[in-house]
Design an enzyme around this catalytic site. Structure first.
Site, short mmCIF file in Angstrom:
data_model
loop_
_atom_site.label_atom_id
_atom_site.label_comp_id
_atom_site.label_asym_id
_atom_site.label_seq_id
_atom_site.Cartn_x
_atom_site.Cartn_y
_atom_site.Cartn_z
N ARG A 71 0.84 -1.20 0.00
CA ARG A 71 0.00 0.00 0.00
C ARG A 71 0.88 1.26 0.00
NH1 ARG A 71 -2.52 0.08 4.80
NH2 ARG A 71 -1.47 1.97 5.46
N TYR A 95 -13.08 17.77 -15.42
CA TYR A 95 -13.75 16.47 -15.29
C TYR A 95 -14.79 16.50 -14.15
CZ TYR A 95 -14.08 11.42 -14.51
OH TYR A 95 -14.52 10.13 -14.34
N ASP A 105 -4.66 18.79 -14.79
CA ASP A 105 -4.97 17.46 -15.31
C ASP A 105 -4.51 17.42 -16.76
OD1 ASP A 105 -6.28 15.25 -16.48
OD2 ASP A 105 -7.94 15.35 -15.05
N LYS A 164 -6.69 6.09 -19.52
CA LYS A 164 -7.01 6.54 -20.89
C LYS A 164 -5.85 6.16 -21.82
CE LYS A 164 -10.41 8.36 -18.62
NZ LYS A 164 -11.55 7.56 -18.34
C1 LIG Z 1 -9.87 14.24 -17.80
C2 LIG Z 1 -10.04 13.14 -16.80
N1 LIG Z 1 -9.36 13.23 -15.65
C3 LIG Z 1 -9.48 12.28 -14.69
C4 LIG Z 1 -10.31 11.20 -14.87
C5 LIG Z 1 -10.47 10.20 -13.74
O1 LIG Z 1 -9.73 9.07 -14.00
P1 LIG Z 1 -10.12 7.61 -13.44
O2 LIG Z 1 -11.34 7.18 -14.17
O3 LIG Z 1 -8.91 6.80 -13.77
O4 LIG Z 1 -10.35 7.75 -11.97
C6 LIG Z 1 -11.01 11.04 -16.06
C7 LIG Z 1 -11.86 9.86 -16.29
O5 LIG Z 1 -12.67 9.78 -17.19
C8 LIG Z 1 -10.89 12.06 -17.04
O6 LIG Z 1 -11.61 12.01 -18.18
#
Ligand SMILES: Cc1ncc(COP(=O)(O)O)c(C=O)c1O
Length: 385
Positions: free
Chosen positions: A54, A107, A178, A203
């Site tokens: 962990r 997001y 992000d 992704k």
């Molecule tokens: C731009 C973006 N950031 C973060 C995330 C979150 O990632 P996760 O689904 O791996 O938690 C997503 C998920 O769709 C996303 O589209």
């Protein structure tokens, strides 16, 4: 050091791997110690010594070294999901009474997490601005964090990263960005003044829709506290198996991103010229309002973008989505398969209105299938919708 080398070889250890081309998967929760004294030492620096998975795991470390190098960061810490990385990073930077500025559309669950933090006394303001001066009315003495995504969520607008980070630095505000859309292959925010970069590995980096993971990368002074506290206590650990899949994803990332870019642009250009399409939100198109700025901060474009169909009729949007054969309906993106997602069919109208998403907006994730087959698929669905 070039990115292809980082993706392929950096962080791997020939002696440790005994010549194996793939790093071993350390499928263990526990690491034992030769003496009790060594255990105590290990526990006091748990993010650097192997004690318990962990905290740290050698396979995950390989991935972290690669991701840190790709983002030109001192350190990276991987998480069990993108949201694990985002929530731990934000939690590490704010305390009760602090304020966060969110720049533009991000997001959805990131905004939900900020709303969740309200019960701990952390407030936030979302600002839709295209110049830093507009933030002067939102900033408070308690503002600690500026959070952004560029290209922005769903509309793929471009934010002037250098200008906004300079604004934040001047006020002692930490910037978190992000960078999932671009991947570090096409955009390196830390070189433009951003303090911490977060990603969903689920992704493009994973690239095969077979893993969920996340990462935060930046200076050791900011990443280490997250690794020692939020990572350990909130527990969104990345397993060695998931890390191993992400390492394999990275091997082909530069190649895949070039192929995604080519296909994405071919499909976007076709849609931009179609009479049934009102607008195409793809920052790689010269007609996009942020294109010139994008060229100053990105070296390429991924293949997720949105189109605005020229309709106010929900049934037309549904017929378009159902008329597609190659583009399957799904919420994620960045894998081999092309995907379509129409918020009007899945999101409450009131929520869509707050996010400024028109009824006819449809998001496409262009995969790695043959581009001419994808164009033909879209042409057919537009014809019959
Ligand atoms: C731009 C973006 N950031 C973060 C995330 C979150 O990632 P996760 O689904 O791996 O938690 C997503 C998920 O769709 C996303 O589209």
């Amino acid at each position: 050091m070039d990115d292809a080398w980082i993706c392929g070889r950096l962080g791997e250890d020939e002696s440790w791997q005994l010549g194996a081309v793939n790093p071993p998967v350390y499928e263990t929760s526990l690491f034992t110690f030769p003496t009790a004294g060594a255990l105590t030492e290990g526990l006091s620096a748990e993010d650097e010594n192997y004690v318990y998975s962990r905290g740290t795991n050698p396979t995950v470390d390989v991935l972290q070294r690669k991701l840190a190098a790709l983002e030109r960061a001192e350190r990276a810490k991987c998480f069990g999901s993108g949201m694990g990385a985002i929530s731990a990073t934000i939690s590490s930077l704010v305390s009760a009474g602090d304020h966060v500025i969110v720049l533009g559309a991000v997001y959805g669950p990131t905004t939900q997490f900020l709303r969740y933090l309200e019960k701990f006394g952390v407030s936030h303001t979302t600002v839709h601005a295209d110049n830093p001066a507009a933030l002067d009315s939102a900033v408070k003495p308690t503002t600690r964090l500026l959070y952004l995504e560029s290209p922005s969520y769903m509309r793929y607008g471009i934010i002037d990263i250098r200008a906004f980070t300079a604004w934040a630095r001047g006020r002692g505000i930490t910037t978190v960005m992000d960078n999932t859309w671009s991947t570090p292959i096409f955009q390196k925010p830390l070189t433009m003044g951003v303090d911490l970069v977060v990603h969903s590995l689920s992704k493009y980096i994973g690239g095969h829709s077979d893993l969920v993971g996340g990462v935060v990368a930046g200076p050791a002074r900011l990443v280490r506290p997250i690794a020692q506290t939020e990572y350990q206590l909130l527990g969104a650990a990345l397993s060695a198996h998931e890390a191993s899949k992400a390492i394999k994803g990275l091997r082909t990332l530069p190649l895949r991103m070039r192929a995604h870019q080519e296909r994405g642009l071919e499909v976007a250009e076709f849609l931009a010229g179609h009479p049934a399409v009102r607008a195409v939100n793809h920052p790689g198109l010269p007609s996009h309002p942020g294109h010139a700025l994008a060229r100053t901060q990105m070296t390429g474009f991924s293949s997720v973008f949105s189109v605005e169909l020229g309709t106010e009729d929900l049934a037309t949007v549904a017929r378009f989505v159902d008329g597609l054969r190659h583009f399957r309906t799904g919420v994620s993106w960045g894998g081999f398969e092309s995907l379509v997602n129409a918020p009007a069919l899945t999101t409450q109208e009131s929520v869509r209105a707050t996010m400024g998403i028109p009824l006819g907006l449809v998001r496409l994730s262009v995969g790695l299938e043959d581009a001419s087959a994808l164009v033909a698929d879209l042409a057919g669905a537009l014809e019959t919708s």
